[in-house]
Each structure stands twice: as C-alpha cells, then as structure tokens.
Design a protein around this motif. Structure first.
Motif, PDB file in Angstrom:
ATOM      1  N   GLU A  40      55.625  43.463  35.783  1.00  0.00           N
ATOM      2  CA  GLU A  40      56.012  43.906  37.120  1.00  0.00           C
ATOM      3  C   GLU A  40      55.251  43.160  38.216  1.00  0.00           C
ATOM      4  OE1 GLU A  40      58.408  46.085  37.799  1.00  0.00           O
ATOM      5  OE2 GLU A  40      58.811  46.611  35.710  1.00  0.00           O
ATOM      6  N   VAL A  41      53.930  43.134  38.116  1.00  0.00           N
ATOM      7  CA  VAL A  41      53.160  42.614  39.244  1.00  0.00           C
ATOM      8  C   VAL A  41      53.252  41.102  39.363  1.00  0.00           C
ATOM      9  CG1 VAL A  41      51.603  44.561  39.525  1.00  0.00           C
ATOM     10  CG2 VAL A  41      51.019  42.788  37.867  1.00  0.00           C
ATOM     11  N   TYR A  42      53.284  40.392  38.247  1.00  0.00           N
ATOM     12  CA  TYR A  42      53.382  38.936  38.357  1.00  0.00           C
ATOM     13  C   TYR A  42      54.746  38.522  38.907  1.00  0.00           C
ATOM     14  CZ  TYR A  42      49.027  38.041  35.794  1.00  0.00           C
ATOM     15  OH  TYR A  42      47.703  37.973  35.417  1.00  0.00           O
ATOM     16  N   VAL A  43      55.810  39.057  38.336  1.00  0.00           N
ATOM     17  CA  VAL A  43      57.144  38.639  38.768  1.00  0.00           C
ATOM     18  C   VAL A  43      57.427  39.096  40.193  1.00  0.00           C
ATOM     19  CG1 VAL A  43      59.606  38.889  38.304  1.00  0.00           C
ATOM     20  CG2 VAL A  43      58.024  38.509  36.418  1.00  0.00           C
ATOM     21  N   HIS A  44      57.045  40.313  40.527  1.00  0.00           N
ATOM     22  CA  HIS A  44      57.335  40.796  41.877  1.00  0.00           C
ATOM     23  C   HIS A  44      56.414  40.162  42.928  1.00  0.00           C
ATOM     24  CE1 HIS A  44      60.521  43.264  40.569  1.00  0.00           C
ATOM     25  NE2 HIS A  44      59.781  44.169  39.954  1.00  0.00           N
ATOM     26  N   ALA A  45      55.247  39.674  42.517  1.00  0.00           N
ATOM     27  CA  ALA A  45      54.436  38.889  43.456  1.00  0.00           C
ATOM     28  C   ALA A  45      55.202  37.649  43.892  1.00  0.00           C
ATOM     29  CB  ALA A  45      53.104  38.492  42.816  1.00  0.00           C
ATOM     30  N   VAL A  46      55.909  37.038  42.950  1.00  0.00           N
ATOM     31  CA  VAL A  46      56.757  35.890  43.281  1.00  0.00           C
ATOM     32  C   VAL A  46      57.935  36.342  44.137  1.00  0.00           C
ATOM     33  CG1 VAL A  46      58.216  34.065  42.332  1.00  0.00           C
ATOM     34  CG2 VAL A  46      56.053  34.639  41.207  1.00  0.00           C
ATOM     35  N   ASP A  47      58.529  37.469  43.781  1.00  0.00           N
ATOM     36  CA  ASP A  47      59.696  37.974  44.515  1.00  0.00           C
ATOM     37  C   ASP A  47      59.397  38.223  45.993  1.00  0.00           C
ATOM     38  OD1 ASP A  47      61.423  37.955  42.332  1.00  0.00           O
ATOM     39  OD2 ASP A  47      60.973  40.027  41.765  1.00  0.00           O
ATOM     40  N   LEU A  48      58.155  38.551  46.323  1.00  0.00           N
ATOM     41  CA  LEU A  48      57.823  38.843  47.718  1.00  0.00           C
ATOM     42  C   LEU A  48      57.959  37.605  48.612  1.00  0.00           C
ATOM     43  CD1 LEU A  48      54.752  41.267  47.511  1.00  0.00           C
ATOM     44  CD2 LEU A  48      57.104  41.812  48.199  1.00  0.00           C
ATOM     45  N   ASP A  49      58.050  36.428  48.018  1.00  0.00           N
ATOM     46  CA  ASP A  49      58.284  35.200  48.781  1.00  0.00           C
ATOM     47  C   ASP A  49      57.215  35.025  49.863  1.00  0.00           C
ATOM     48  OD1 ASP A  49      59.529  32.853  49.546  1.00  0.00           O
ATOM     49  OD2 ASP A  49      61.055  33.841  50.774  1.00  0.00           O
ATOM     50  N   ALA A  50      55.964  35.172  49.437  1.00  0.00           N
ATOM     51  CA  ALA A  50      54.839  35.070  50.365  1.00  0.00           C
ATOM     52  C   ALA A  50      53.909  33.930  49.970  1.00  0.00           C
ATOM     53  CB  ALA A  50      54.073  36.391  50.397  1.00  0.00           C
ATOM     54  N   GLY A  51      54.473  32.900  49.369  1.00  0.00           N
ATOM     55  CA  GLY A  51      53.670  31.744  48.996  1.00  0.00           C
ATOM     56  C   GLY A  51      53.051  31.811  47.624  1.00  0.00           C
ATOM     57  N   VAL A  52      53.391  32.815  46.834  1.00  0.00           N
ATOM     58  CA  VAL A  52      52.948  32.923  45.443  1.00  0.00           C
ATOM     59  C   VAL A  52      54.102  32.504  44.544  1.00  0.00           C
ATOM     60  CG1 VAL A  52      52.292  34.520  43.601  1.00  0.00           C
ATOM     61  CG2 VAL A  52      51.226  34.716  45.848  1.00  0.00           C
ATOM     62  N   GLY A  53      53.837  31.599  43.626  1.00  0.00           N
ATOM     63  CA  GLY A  53      54.859  31.154  42.679  1.00  0.00           C
ATOM     64  C   GLY A  53      54.356  31.259  41.260  1.00  0.00           C
ATOM     65  N   PHE A  54      55.218  30.957  40.306  1.00  0.00           N
ATOM     66  CA  PHE A  54      54.794  31.046  38.912  1.00  0.00           C
ATOM     67  C   PHE A  54      53.699  30.039  38.576  1.00  0.00           C
ATOM     68  CE2 PHE A  54      58.915  33.256  38.413  1.00  0.00           C
ATOM     69  CZ  PHE A  54      58.421  34.419  37.845  1.00  0.00           C
ATOM     70  N   ALA A  55      53.571  28.976  39.363  1.00  0.00           N
ATOM     71  CA  ALA A  55      52.473  28.033  39.146  1.00  0.00           C
ATOM     72  C   ALA A  55      51.122  28.687  39.400  1.00  0.00           C
ATOM     73  CB  ALA A  55      52.647  26.814  40.039  1.00  0.00           C
ATOM     74  N   ASP A  56      51.102  29.812  40.126  1.00  0.00           N
ATOM     75  CA  ASP A  56      49.866  30.547  40.383  1.00  0.00           C
ATOM     76  C   ASP A  56      49.517  31.523  39.259  1.00  0.00           C
ATOM     77  OD1 ASP A  56      49.352  29.505  43.095  1.00  0.00           O
ATOM     78  OD2 ASP A  56      51.207  30.561  43.597  1.00  0.00           O
ATOM     79  N   VAL A  57      50.391  31.620  38.263  1.00  0.00           N
ATOM     80  CA  VAL A  57      50.192  32.527  37.131  1.00  0.00           C
ATOM     81  C   VAL A  57      49.616  31.724  35.965  1.00  0.00           C
ATOM     82  CG1 VAL A  57      51.336  34.107  35.519  1.00  0.00           C
ATOM     83  CG2 VAL A  57      52.112  33.949  37.901  1.00  0.00           C
ATOM     84  N   ALA A  58      48.622  32.265  35.306  1.00  0.00           N
ATOM     85  CA  ALA A  58      48.004  31.560  34.175  1.00  0.00           C
ATOM     86  C   ALA A  58      49.056  31.169  33.143  1.00  0.00           C
ATOM     87  CB  ALA A  58      46.942  32.447  33.536  1.00  0.00           C
ATOM     88  N   GLU A  59      48.884  29.996  32.552  1.00  0.00           N
ATOM     89  CA  GLU A  59      49.889  29.501  31.609  1.00  0.00           C
ATOM     90  C   GLU A  59      50.076  30.437  30.424  1.00  0.00           C
ATOM     91  OE1 GLU A  59      49.402  25.479  30.378  1.00  0.00           O
ATOM     92  OE2 GLU A  59      49.851  24.659  32.374  1.00  0.00           O
ATOM     93  N   GLU A  60      48.992  31.043  29.941  1.00  0.00           N
ATOM     94  CA  GLU A  60      49.144  31.932  28.789  1.00  0.00           C
ATOM     95  C   GLU A  60      49.940  33.178  29.160  1.00  0.00           C
ATOM     96  OE1 GLU A  60      44.772  32.558  30.186  1.00  0.00           O
ATOM     97  OE2 GLU A  60      46.253  30.937  30.109  1.00  0.00           O
ATOM     98  N   VAL A  61      49.839  33.622  30.416  1.00  0.00           N
ATOM     99  CA  VAL A  61      50.639  34.765  30.864  1.00  0.00           C
ATOM    100  C   VAL A  61      52.100  34.357  30.981  1.00  0.00           C
ATOM    101  CG1 VAL A  61      51.004  36.449  32.705  1.00  0.00           C
ATOM    102  CG2 VAL A  61      48.674  35.809  32.048  1.00  0.00           C
ATOM    103  N   GLN A  62      52.362  33.193  31.549  1.00  0.00           N
ATOM    104  CA  GLN A  62      53.744  32.707  31.627  1.00  0.00           C
ATOM    105  C   GLN A  62      54.351  32.597  30.232  1.00  0.00           C
ATOM    106  OE1 GLN A  62      54.777  29.482  34.468  1.00  0.00           O
ATOM    107  NE2 GLN A  62      52.558  29.297  34.721  1.00  0.00           N
ATOM    108  N   ALA A  63      53.591  32.022  29.292  1.00  0.00           N
ATOM    109  CA  ALA A  63      54.109  31.873  27.932  1.00  0.00           C
ATOM    110  C   ALA A  63      54.410  33.234  27.310  1.00  0.00           C
ATOM    111  CB  ALA A  63      53.110  31.099  27.069  1.00  0.00           C
ATOM    112  N   ALA A  64      53.547  34.219  27.578  1.00  0.00           N
ATOM    113  CA  ALA A  64      53.790  35.569  27.063  1.00  0.00           C
ATOM    114  C   ALA A  64      55.041  36.172  27.686  1.00  0.00           C
ATOM    115  CB  ALA A  64      52.578  36.459  27.323  1.00  0.00           C
ATOM    116  N   MET A  65      55.287  35.868  28.966  1.00  0.00           N
ATOM    117  CA  MET A  65      56.516  36.349  29.603  1.00  0.00           C
ATOM    118  C   MET A  65      57.744  35.742  28.941  1.00  0.00           C
ATOM    119  SD  MET A  65      55.817  36.414  33.680  1.00  0.00           S
ATOM    120  CE  MET A  65      54.570  37.451  34.409  1.00  0.00           C
TER     121      MET A  65
END
Length: 229
Positions: free
Chosen positions: A138-163
């Motif tokens: 919820e928090v990682y994806v919706h942080a991106v959804d807020l469109d406030a300059g946070v993108g998936f590149a700001d998420v740790a690679e191991e978290v992205q891979a787990a997603m």
C-alpha cells in the motif's frame, strides 16, 4: 515466531509515503493522482483506512477474536470517502494518526501472535506476519500514486522485486498469468513467449498497473497484463 522479516521494508515504506505527503500543499490534495479515477484525497483516505483495517487484523491475531479488516465492502468505501472529504489539514493529520495506530499495533504484538491466522479482505487466510507486507504494498505504490516526485526508482530494488513476485503470485492464484517472460537486469519472472525487458522501476510500474510499459522493450509492443490487486 519472531517478528516478520518485512518490518524494515514496512518502516521504510511509511517514511517514503510520508515524504510524498509532506511535499504536497493542502491545496494540491484536490488534484488527480496517478491512479485513474482517484484524486489525491482518495488515495490519502484509503491509506488511512487501510492502516486501521490492518490494525483490526493484528487485534484478531492478538486476541483470537475474529476482527475483519472491514465490516463490508460498502463500509470500506464509506470510510475512504469520509476521510477523503475531511478538510486538508484534518486529512493530513488523520493519515499520520492512523499510521501511528498501526505502528503501535505492530510493535505491541507479542512474538507468538505473528503466527496466528487471519483473513484478508479478499478472503485469503494468511499468518499475521503477512500484515507488514500487505502494508508495504500500500504505502510504496500509493507514494508513487500521489505524484509528488516519488517514483519506483526511490524504492529499494529488493522491495520492487518482492512486489513483482507478489504480482505473479496473485496472477497464479487467479489462473491469469500472462504469456510473458520479464527481464530486469539479472532478474527474471514468468515463462511465457513474449519477452519484455527494461529497468526494474519500469517493470515494477508496468506490472503493478501504474504505467503502460514506458521504458520497456518487447517484440511486437508491450502486451496488456491483468490487474494486480
């Protein structure tokens, strides 16, 4: 059972969401989010109510008394709408307060309760230890959804891979795995005939339904894939 391995990921995710929220002025809450059909207010209301819903699951794990995430789908939707309609300063405070309530519930849960079985809103029985991962999504994806300059590149690679792992597991449970094989660096998912490749943030955005595959390459174009959640 000891505490879940995803605790650090969850804490980092809450901080990242807080960063995105902190970049928005109250006046910007009314603008659209990157999630089609949802403005930022709705995203914020959802994140607040999700925290309380997960508190319910942890109460269930702690007490053994069945406590569903939401009384009903209608109640869930009403709760989100009511939070989203709050004045901006109150909505901001409610997101932070709900996040605090969840943190208290997580840190206050006895170690043995993490192995208790609870049930998600989709009816799937899981150990309580999965709650922190549910919140991560919820928090990682919706942080991106807020469109406030946070993108998936700001998420740790191991978290992205787990997603991405989670996306493929969800598809497999629904017998909806698309005919693709996805490559991101040395990581690979799927066994299909259509090869899709690109940077991990682009893969994560596409497979979670946040982009149409910008930044990815595939012979014959980027295919449509099923919804994740």
């Amino acid at each position: 059972m000891t505490k879940p391995e995803t605790l650090d990921w969850w804490a980092d995710g809450e901080r990242l969401f807080g960063t995105a929220l902190g970049r928005l002025t109250d006046e910007e809450f009314d603008a659209p989010s990157l999630l089609p059909g949802w403005d930022r207010r709705t995203v914020l209301g959802h994140v607040a109510r999700n925290a309380d819903a997960l508190c319910n699951l942890l109460a269930w794990a702690r007490t053994g008394v069945e406590t569903p995430m939401y009384p009903s789908t209608d109640a869930r939707d009403r709760g989100i709408a009511e939070a989203a309609a709050l004045p901006a300063a109150e909505l901001r405070a409610e997101v932070l307060a709900a996040t605090g309530r969840l943190a208290d519930a997580v840190h206050g849960l006895p170690d043995e309760a993490w192995s208790a079985t609870v049930r998600t809103a989709q009816g799937r029985e899981v150990p309580a230890s999965e709650v922190t991962w549910m919140r991560c999504r919820e928090v990682y994806v919706h942080a991106v959804d807020l469109d406030a300059g946070v993108g998936f590149a700001d998420v740790a690679e191991e978290v992205q891979a787990a997603m991405v792992d989670d996306v493929f597991r969800m598809w497999d449970r629904r017998d909806q795995v698309p005919d693709v094989v996805v490559f991101a660096g040395d990581r690979e998912w799927g066994t299909g005939a259509v090869a899709v490749s690109g940077p991990l943030p682009a893969v994560t955005g596409w497979l979670t339904g946040r982009t149409r595959g910008e930044g990815l390459e595939a012979d014959g174009g980027i295919p449509e894939v099923p919804a994740w959640l």
